[in-house]
Design an enzyme around this catalytic site. Structure first.
Site, short mmCIF file in Angstrom:
data_model
loop_
_atom_site.label_atom_id
_atom_site.label_comp_id
_atom_site.label_asym_id
_atom_site.label_seq_id
_atom_site.Cartn_x
_atom_site.Cartn_y
_atom_site.Cartn_z
N GLY A 250 14.82 -9.13 68.34
CA GLY A 250 15.44 -8.74 67.09
C GLY A 250 16.16 -9.93 66.49
N LYS A 251 16.67 -9.76 65.27
CA LYS A 251 17.32 -10.87 64.57
C LYS A 251 18.44 -11.47 65.42
CE LYS A 251 16.00 -10.55 59.91
NZ LYS A 251 15.68 -9.16 59.59
N ARG A 252 19.16 -10.60 66.12
CA ARG A 252 20.34 -11.07 66.82
C ARG A 252 20.00 -12.03 67.97
NH1 ARG A 252 23.14 -6.02 67.98
NH2 ARG A 252 22.71 -5.36 65.86
N ASP A 253 18.87 -11.80 68.62
CA ASP A 253 18.59 -12.70 69.75
C ASP A 253 17.58 -13.79 69.42
OD1 ASP A 253 17.56 -9.77 71.56
OD2 ASP A 253 16.80 -10.56 69.71
N GLY A 254 17.68 -14.33 68.26
CA GLY A 254 16.93 -15.55 68.02
C GLY A 254 15.70 -15.43 67.14
#
Ligand code: GLU
Length: 480
Positions: A250-254
């Site tokens: 997802g966006k949060r993990d890269g």
């Protein structure tokens, strides 16, 4: 020599709905590698048939990203090519021609139903606990297609077995085949129809794409048959999973924009190597691959089908490894915007000299100021670097000041080359009776006040006698 194999032609076919994330790059990269390996062509096609989802500037951004990563294409919307145009919105007449072939053969028909009517059919299926299939409601006498109604495939429900280069042999039953929409009521084709027409027209030999399309594959096979086309080779990419290895990235993990990685000091070679390793390895322990090695060694049958874990620490490590592989001149050309402001007036010769000292320590190009600022301007002293240093804290400050002053006097040699400095430094160990862990650390800190520095003799040589003497004097004062 006659060859029975067609020329390899692969494509990257993004929809211009956002930026270029790691998953998109991987699809492009694998297609690019297959094309380069087969001495064929890599095509960029912009799939902009879903006008509602289009994001302004996205197509340009995708093009910039591909070029920044060195994934150059041979044909594309901005450079043309023999099978253009390469933007689907410019190809509407082509889809109509192919659609007409299907209509003429009785394999496509106008969908006369309103949204409400379709909803009623859906509910009916739900109440009867059966899957909704449009083909169960095929109109007996469909109207003539005038372009304002959706055009649907008159499907031929059957079981399929097909091979996917990554996922292996797959099969489905007739129940998944339906009368899918070929052309929407807004006149634009669906992805389902357009990509098949385009891949055929553009003589694409391999389709490399994400898992979201695999469920529709049997319907695509039905369309290939209706159009009398031999399907290309299919390769479905595994999901990219977040750091934890369980959830989709997802966006949060890269899952960020690849251009952001470049801006953050990652180099294209490392990104390419890292992204290639998301789901692929060559079967050996090798982890660092140059672009040429990837072209030589990549193969779709070594792409795993389970999800690939995105590990940003690994990317960081690879980046450092690839920075080391660059020649000094190559590296110098890339670090231009990363120098500390104080490097402004330094000559390129001086900067290159400094760069050669820190090259092995750079994890990203953004580390450059941290590792080099003290070469260009006097660093602020930070006494805790001495008081909190396990070795140095053992000695009283006056003793440290004395050691520095002996060193200052010894380091006034006229030949300030690294070799001569090393001899002097070795002699200093003898005369002071200190270990390098104490004496060299002390001098290193006193001239740099930096957490790391290259080997001491190199550092001193590049700083030059005047600067070294001045900084040692300042440190002696501070400690006395
Ligand atoms: N336009 C599709 C997407 O961006 C591409 C799928 C394909 O490669 O065929 O997801």
């Amino acid at each position: 020599m006659e060859s029975s194999h067609p020329i390899v032609r692969t494509r990257f076919a993004p929809s211009p709905t956002g930026f270029m994330h790691v998953g998109g790059v991987r699809t492009a990269l694998f297609a690019w590698l297959i094309a380069r390996q087969g001495h064929g062509q890599f095509v960029l096609r912009i799939e902009d048939t879903d006008q509602k989802r289009e994001v302004d500037g996205s197509a340009d951004h995708l093009i910039t990203s591909l070029n920044a990563l060195g994934l150059h294409y041979d044909e594309g919307p901005d450079i043309g090519g023999p099978y253009g145009p390469y933007r689907q919105s410019d190809r509407l007449a082509i889809y109509t021609t192919w659609a007409q072939k299907l209509i003429d053969q009785g394999r496509a028909y106008a969908d006369p139903y309103s949204a409400e009517e379709l909803q009623t059919f859906r509910e009916l299926a739900k109440n009867e606990k059966r899957a909704f299939l449009y083909r169960n409601h095929r109109p007996e006498h469909p109207p003539t297609w005038d372009g304002t109604m959706p055009l649907r495939l008159k499907s031929d429900p059957k079981a399929y077995t097909w091979h996917d280069e990554v996922m292996g042999d797959l099969q489905t039953g007739p129940e998944v085949i339906d009368d899918i929409i070929l052309i929407k009521s807004d006149g634009f084709p669906t992805y389902n129809f357009a990509h098949i027409v385009d891949d055929a027209e553009m003589k694409i030999t391999h389709i490399i794409r994400g898992q979201e399309f695999i469920a529709s594959q049997p319907n695509y096979l039905n369309i290939y048959e209706a159009l009398g086309l031999t399907p290309p080779i299919f390769a479905t990419m595994p999901h990219i999973l977040g750091e934890s290895g369980t959830k989709k990235l997802g966006k949060r993990d890269g899952a960020k924009d690849v251009l952001d990685y470049l801006a953050d000091g990652y180099i294209e070679e490392a990104l390419i190597n890292f992204i290639a390793s998301l789901g692929w390895n060559d079967g050996t322990e090798q982890e660092i691959f140059t672009r040429e090695e990837l072209i030589e060694k990549f193969s779709l049958d070594r792409v795993q089908h389970s999800g690939a874990r995105f590990d940003e620490q690994r990317l960081l490590w690879m980046n450092g490894q690839h920075i080391r592989l660059l020649s000094l001149d190559e590296l110098y050309a890339r670090v231009d915007r990363f120098w500390p402001a104080s490097a402004g007036s330094a000559t390129s010769e001086h900067k290159k000299q400094i760069l050669s000292l820190v090259q092995d320590r750079l994890k990203t190009l953004k580390d450059l100021p941290l590792l080099t600022t003290y070469f260009f301007s006097d660093p602020p002293a930070n006494l805790t670097m001495i008081t909190e240093n396990k070795q140095l804290a053992k000695l009283p400050l006056t003793e440290l000041a004395h050691l520095l002053s002996v060193s200052r006097d010894a380091l006034t040699l006229s030949d300030y080359t690294a070799d001569h400095l090393q001899l002097t430094l070795n002699q200093l160990l003898d005369t002071t009776g200190q270990k390098p862990g104490i004496l060299f650390s002390l001098i290193r800190i006193a001239v740099s006040w930096a957490p790391f520095s290259p080997s001491l003799n190199d550092t001193l040589s590049v700083l030059g006698k005047a600067t070294v003497t001045k900084r040692l004097d300042q440190a002696i004062q501070l400690l006395s």
